[in-house]
Design a protein around this motif. Structure first.
Motif, short mmCIF file in Angstrom:
data_model
loop_
_atom_site.label_atom_id
_atom_site.label_comp_id
_atom_site.label_asym_id
_atom_site.label_seq_id
_atom_site.Cartn_x
_atom_site.Cartn_y
_atom_site.Cartn_z
N PHE A 82 8.04 1.56 -8.71
CA PHE A 82 7.15 0.43 -9.04
C PHE A 82 7.96 -0.84 -9.27
N GLU A 83 9.06 -0.71 -10.06
CA GLU A 83 9.86 -1.90 -10.39
C GLU A 83 10.63 -2.44 -9.20
N GLU A 84 10.84 -1.59 -8.18
CA GLU A 84 11.56 -2.03 -6.98
C GLU A 84 10.64 -2.66 -5.93
N TYR B 77 0.84 -1.21 0.00
CA TYR B 77 0.00 0.00 0.00
C TYR B 77 0.87 1.25 0.00
N LEU B 78 1.90 1.25 0.86
CA LEU B 78 2.78 2.41 0.95
C LEU B 78 3.59 2.57 -0.35
N GLY B 79 3.97 1.45 -0.93
CA GLY B 79 4.67 1.48 -2.21
C GLY B 79 3.80 2.10 -3.29
N ASN B 80 2.52 1.70 -3.30
CA ASN B 80 1.58 2.27 -4.28
C ASN B 80 1.40 3.77 -4.10
N MET B 81 1.40 4.20 -2.83
CA MET B 81 1.27 5.63 -2.54
C MET B 81 2.47 6.42 -3.05
N LEU B 82 3.65 5.81 -2.95
CA LEU B 82 4.86 6.46 -3.46
C LEU B 82 4.78 6.61 -4.98
N VAL B 83 4.33 5.55 -5.65
CA VAL B 83 4.15 5.61 -7.10
C VAL B 83 3.19 6.74 -7.46
N SER B 84 2.07 6.81 -6.72
CA SER B 84 1.06 7.84 -6.97
C SER B 84 1.62 9.24 -6.73
#
Length: 545
Positions: free
Chosen positions: A81-83, A59-66
């Motif tokens: 995203f790739e990491e 979830y936190l990774g998705n927020m960073l992408v966003s």
């Protein structure tokens, strides 16, 4: 930071502390995304990475992408995203939506294909995003495949957003009839669906169809919003339906929509200007609480179109006195006004402003407007110099120069430009052909005229362009090939007073008065009304018969 150090940090923190830290990161990332604060967002990214959250928290990774997407950094978003150790449909949706919002439709389509290759099933959000990407790239083939997938999964039965995305995709791909079929099959349609369809018809310059959709939408009890009104005002402008435009203006005012909506105000100014009601357009603009360069450009364009150059220049100067800076569209409009007035001095000043702002490096329309202005001011050498210095030139650039040479009866130079244009791999359009036919007429080059005639016929251009047909008749008449001119005229799908005038003039110039009078009688039998030009040549024919 290495794995051992991350483990050491985690060991010193309680679960409660890590929850609080996570919530803080979530809140901070949302704040950075809203403010588009890339610097602070990058610092928070470093803190999240150092705290070890990215190893387990999708979830936190998705927020960073966003966050990176909203800060206009899709490349950084892709790197994050790739990491990610694990990514789900939400991760992909975030990235696809981001590329789409940034106008990078092909990248979004690539992500969609990679997502499917990894075995993840798209959901309604994925499909809505990728349909938007297909619309931006005008990839109707991919759009049709996605449509089939959506239907096979029964998604359209319960998702109005997805239905609207399909309508919008087909409309943006230039297939408004297909968009309408989709809309009519939707179980639920709303104002957004109808607005997408209306916008599609407007984009294709099918104003009557757009107006028809607007009426149907209202008959279903749906109230237009500002976007719908802006679209339908464009339809009124393209059909020059001032009566409908006035009704819509009244509706907008009665709903108080003009108070703070500069887009709607500009659409009204543009509609009145294109309908030739320039005083009304100026009154609307002056009553707006907020106006911008686009509003003024719409008014300036209207005056330029009606060849009221002095009023266009007056608006241009007023706009600048209000502290508004002209954009490329404004400059293109005011150059048209300079051309119509043959005001080369003002054109030169505007040219200098355009160059000083570096606008010619990326705007072919502005370059074309400069060539056209100099050509209409009879500064043909300057027009050619400007054209040759353009970083990009197209058929419009060359046509403006060819038209200038043809207008000044410098036919050989016009033909030279025509050949150079073709040597650059550019295909003439109907306007180019009409201009070069004028040059052939002035040089009496019937052989070149016949070649161009053959090209025009092979491309089927005469079926839909009366101006081009008239140019052919005029060219053959001026070359003394009067039987050929008459044959072309008789084969035209539509002929008007200009078609007949060209032929009558040819017979009158060759002293064949009886044939000219015969054409005059045939023209009247077809219920085509003569004008002053017709009578001038008929009088000449009577003197020679």
């Amino acid at each position: 930071m290495n794995t051992a150090k991350i483990a050491a940090i985690k060991a010193t923190q309680t679960n409660m502390e890590r929850k609080r830290m996570r919530l803080s990161f979530v809140s901070s990332l949302k704040d950075c995304a809203n403010k588009k604060d890339l610097y602070q967002g990058s610092r928070i990214h470093a803190d999240i990475r150092d705290s070890g959250f990215l190893e387990t928290d999708t979830y936190l990774g998705n927020m960073l992408v966003s966050m990176y997407i909203k800060c206009g950094e899709p490349v950084r978003a892709q790197q994050v995203f790739e990491e990610l150790p694990a990514r789900d449909a939400v991760s992909w949706n975030t990235l696809i939506a981001g590329y789409t919002q940034q106008g990078q439709g092909q990248e979004a389509q690539g992500c969609f294909q990679q997502m499917q290759s990894e075995g993840l099933t798209p959901d309604a959000i994925t499909y809505a995003c990728i349909l938007k990407a297909c619309g931006s790239t005008q990839d109707d083939d991919m759009g049709i495949k996605i449509h089939a997938d959506i239907v096979s999964q029964g998604m359209l039965q319960k998702d109005v957003v997805l239905g609207t995305a399909l309508v919008d995709m087909y409309a943006k791909c230039g297939l408004p009839q297909k968009a309408q079929r989709v809309l009519e099959e939707l179980r639920v349609r709303d104002i957004v669906s109808w607005s997408a369809l209306i916008a599609g018809y407007v984009q294709q310059e099918q104003g009557q169809e757009a107006l028809s959709c607007f009426q149907r939408m209202r008959s279903e009890g749906l109230s237009p919003d500002a976007i719908t009104y802006a679209c339908i005002l464009k339809a009124c402008a393209s059909t020059q339906d001032a009566d409908m435009g006035i009704q819509i203006h009244h509706d907008i005012v009665s709903q108080g929509m003009l108070q703070n909506n500069v887009v709607l105000g500009t659409a009204l100014v543009d509609m009145y200007a294109k309908c030739g009601l320039l005083q009304k357009a100026q009154k609307v603009l002056e009553e707006l609480r907020v106006w911008d360069a686009v509003s003024w450009s719409a008014l300036i364009a209207g005056y330029a179109q009606q060849e009221q150059g002095q009023k266009a220049l007056g608006c241009f100067q007023r706009m600048q006195s209000e502290g508004l800076s002209p954009d490329a569209i404004t400059y293109a409009c005011i150059l048209k006004a300079c051309g119509s007035m043959q005001d080369a001095d003002m054109g030169i000043k505007i040219h200098a402003d355009i160059v000083s702002q570096g606008l010619l490096q990326k705007n072919v329309v502005l370059g074309n407007a400069l060539v056209d202005m100099y050509a209409k001011c009879d500064a043909l050498q300057t027009a050619q110099k400007v054209l040759e210095e353009l970083p990009i030139r197209n058929v419009v650039s060359w046509s403006a120069l060819i038209a200038g040479y043809a207008q000044q009866e410098q036919g050989q130079k016009a033909l030279g430009c025509f050949q150079r244009m073709q040597s650059e791999g550019l295909s003439p359009d109907a306007i180019t052909y009409a201009c070069i036919l004028k040059a052939c007429g002035s040089t009496q080059d019937a052989d070149m005229g016949r070649k161009i005639h053959a090209d025009i016929v092979s491309q089927g251009l005469l079926k839909k362009d009366v101006v081009l047909g008239n140019a052919l008749v005029d060219m053959f008449a001026k070359c003394g090939a009067l039987q050929k001119a008459q044959k072309v005229l008789e084969e035209l799908p539509v002929r008007d007073v200009d078609s007949w005038n060209a032929l009558i003039a040819g017979y009158a110039e060759q002293g064949q008065g009886e044939e000219a009078l015969s054409c005059f009688q045939r023209m009247q039998s077809e219920r085509v009304s003569p004008n002053s030009v017709t009578y001038t040549f008929i009088l000449k024919a009577m003197l020679t018969s």
